[in-house]
Design an enzyme around this catalytic site. Sequence first.
Site, PDB file in Angstrom:
ATOM      1  CD  GLU A   1      37.985  43.737  33.372  1.00 46.56           C
ATOM      2  OE1 GLU A   1      38.423  42.545  33.250  1.00 46.56           O
ATOM      3  OE2 GLU A   1      38.062  44.415  34.587  1.00 46.56           O
TER       4      GLU A   1
ATOM      5  CD  GLU B   1      34.753  45.445  37.483  1.00 45.85           C
ATOM      6  OE1 GLU B   1      35.486  45.111  37.728  1.00 45.85           O
ATOM      7  OE2 GLU B   1      33.702  45.281  36.504  1.00 45.85           O
TER       8      GLU B   1
ATOM      9  NE  ARG C   1      49.947  50.083  34.149  1.00 47.02           N
ATOM     10  CZ  ARG C   1      50.236  49.323  35.246  1.00 47.02           C
ATOM     11  NH1 ARG C   1      49.015  48.585  35.817  1.00 47.02           N
ATOM     12  NH2 ARG C   1      51.331  49.335  35.790  1.00 47.02           N
TER      13      ARG C   1
HETATM   14  C1  NAG Z   1      35.485  37.913  33.323  1.00 48.25           C
HETATM   15  O1  NAG Z   1      34.732  38.340  34.521  1.00 48.25           O
HETATM   16  C2  NAG Z   1      34.712  37.277  35.411  1.00 48.25           C
HETATM   17  C3  NAG Z   1      33.715  37.911  36.476  1.00 48.25           C
HETATM   18  O2  NAG Z   1      34.347  38.937  36.960  1.00 48.25           O
HETATM   19  C4  NAG Z   1      35.874  36.786  35.879  1.00 48.25           C
HETATM   20  O3  NAG Z   1      35.839  35.701  36.802  1.00 48.25           O
HETATM   21  C5  NAG Z   1      36.720  36.279  34.765  1.00 48.25           C
HETATM   22  O4  NAG Z   1      38.047  35.891  35.136  1.00 48.25           O
HETATM   23  C6  NAG Z   1      36.767  37.308  33.661  1.00 48.25           C
HETATM   24  N1  NAG Z   1      37.762  36.867  32.444  1.00 48.25           N
HETATM   25  C7  NAG Z   1      38.705  37.656  31.965  1.00 48.25           C
HETATM   26  C8  NAG Z   1      38.942  36.613  30.862  1.00 48.25           C
HETATM   27  O5  NAG Z   1      38.787  38.582  32.343  1.00 48.25           O
END
Ligand code: NAG
Length: 535
Positions: free
Chosen positions: A162, A263, A208
Amino acid sequence: MKTFVSAAIAAAGLFASSVLAADVDPIVIKGSKFFYKTNGTQFFIKGVAYQQDVTGNGSSSSTTYSDPLADPAGCARDIPILKQLQTNTIRVYAIDPTKDHSQCMRMLQDNNIYLVADLSEPSNSINRNSPAWNDQLYNRYTSVVDALAGYTNVLGFFAGNEVANAPNNTDASAFVKAAVRDMKAYIKQKNYRTIGVGYATNDDADIRVNMANYFNCGDAANTIDFWGYNIYSWCGDSSYSTSGYDVRTQEFSKYSVPVFFAEYGCNKVQPRKFSDVPTLFGNMSQVWSGGIVYMYFQEANNYGLVSVSGSSVSKLPDFSYYSSQIATVTPSGVNSASYSPSNTAQACPTASDWGAVSSPLPPTPNQQLCSCMYDSLTCVVKSSVSPSDYGSLFGQVCGLGAAVCAGIQANATTGKYGAYGMCNATEQLAFALNQYAAGQKNNPSACDFGGSATTKATASANANCKGLVSQAGTAGTGTVTSAPTGAGGSGGGAAATSSKGAAHAVSVPGFEFGMLQLGVYVVGAALSGAAMVLL
Ligand SMILES: *[C@@H]1O[C@H](CO)[C@@H](O)[C@H](O)[C@H]1NC(C)=O
Ligand SMILES: *[C@@H]1O[C@H](CO)[C@@H](O)[C@H](O)[C@H]1NC(C)=O
Ligand SMILES: *[C@@H]1O[C@H](CO)[C@@H](O)[C@H](O)[C@H]1NC(C)=O
Ligand SMILES: *[C@@H]1O[C@H](CO)[C@@H](O)[C@H](O)[C@H]1NC(C)=O
Ligand SMILES: *[C@@H]1O[C@H](CO)[C@@H](O)[C@H](O)[C@H]1NC(C)=O
Ligand SMILES: *[C@@H]1O[C@H](CO)[C@@H](O)[C@H](O)[C@H]1NC(C)=O
């Protein structure tokens, strides 16, 4: 429902069986599917994400993580529970390559459980806001590959999770794709078993399709070996069409490498009944190779299948729902021998429809190149200067002319990468100071910068150093074609490990600040910057 398991009993059973066990058959990739290597049966991932307290998405401010595969008691406690969920794959987000993984990996093998491992860790990952693919990251990634490549149950590696998540940060993908390229090359160079390198994407509607295409287009040496999809769009009693799984399946039906859910398991409706499982492993299995449920441990974000306390494990309601769903599926698949892949790689997205990422990728990190460059300089930053002051020094020196910093830039939008964009902040700053001073015919006052710079003698260079630095060119804008050499890829594992916290904390923000300042100085303030510096 709660069940308690004694870790001691579980451990005894696992260790006893390990005496007789052999290594598992590796999983291989053909076309867009996974297969057991020996008998060619198609492999579907029935996976569970397995790690406590880590965010693998580059946004975490935490710099600590605990490596679940370096905790034999935890593995012994949890593997029997994972087996109750038909688990044949776990995903681990961050391992510590300096630790011993042999006991957990043995227990996993004895239970026919494969591993997909992310290569980054919270303080060493490609950051979407200031992306880089540098010596420090290369060292981290190769050290994880080195730590795990010997185990036949390693299914693959993720070079990022991500990272880009919006049209305005897709440029970070160029750095991740360079990481994919370099880890594939590294695995070959080290003569390891062929292990796939992929990427785990988020499900952002704006990017995506282009993301999936970008990572699977162009020169095959640079493309992902599989695509992981983090998807949370089937919530409660959703359906194939309401969840969008139908459109996603359509989109990937022409994809040329395996794709799976890296996931899944939306928790907007609780308890989670996992009614998507029969569909994922039903007719979606023509396109998808299964999926990894997020996640084993219950944490603040409320995605746990179990809650763990010391040596005891309590099953949460989601556990039994997922357990019954996964127990019913029987994806049949094809045999490798009778499968002739027909899908071909994707076309690269064009800049106009997804944000600007030009096609050249960042160069391969090469720590040797950077230290050879540093040794060749006569003007460097003083060791007494605090790294927290690097940002303003970058701003000053890069403001003195675009050519001064061309050798340290890394811009995926323009596709311009200096040969030294991968170097550490001290090396980059010294390169820029030296460029400026050299342009002033090494007038002693040019190597000063308010007392922050100092002259030094050039270290004597061996033929290898001379070759590397000459490929990079005087301005640092040449292309270095020599591959990185040495143990752990570009640098010594121990040194990089011990310096990782401090290096990350300063190098990326300092460099980014410098680059942001560059524009400002170039358009108006270069002269005042120069005057200030030379006073
Ligand atoms: C990163 O991962 C954490 C835990 O899954 C999540 O809470 C958070 O929102 C994510 N941050 C982004 C910017 O995607
Ligand atoms: C192929 O091998 C795997 C693992 O070794 C095994 O689980 C599977 O059942 C085998 N397939 C067949 C058709 O025997
Ligand atoms: C990028 O776009 C997102 C929305 O897609 C926005 O929230 C964010 O502020 C933007 N970031 C920058 C640096 O412009
Ligand atoms: C799967 O089944 C659903 C309905 O049961 C159908 O709408 C869909 O087209 C099928 N998908 C595939 C990939 O065959
Ligand atoms: C950065 O590079 C310099 C010069 O090559 C080296 O002495 C220093 O140890 C490096 N710093 C880190 C944090 O790796
Ligand atoms: C890359 O260069 C473009 C064009 O000069 C500029 O707009 C952009 O801000 C640069 N990106 C970074 C990350 O410096």
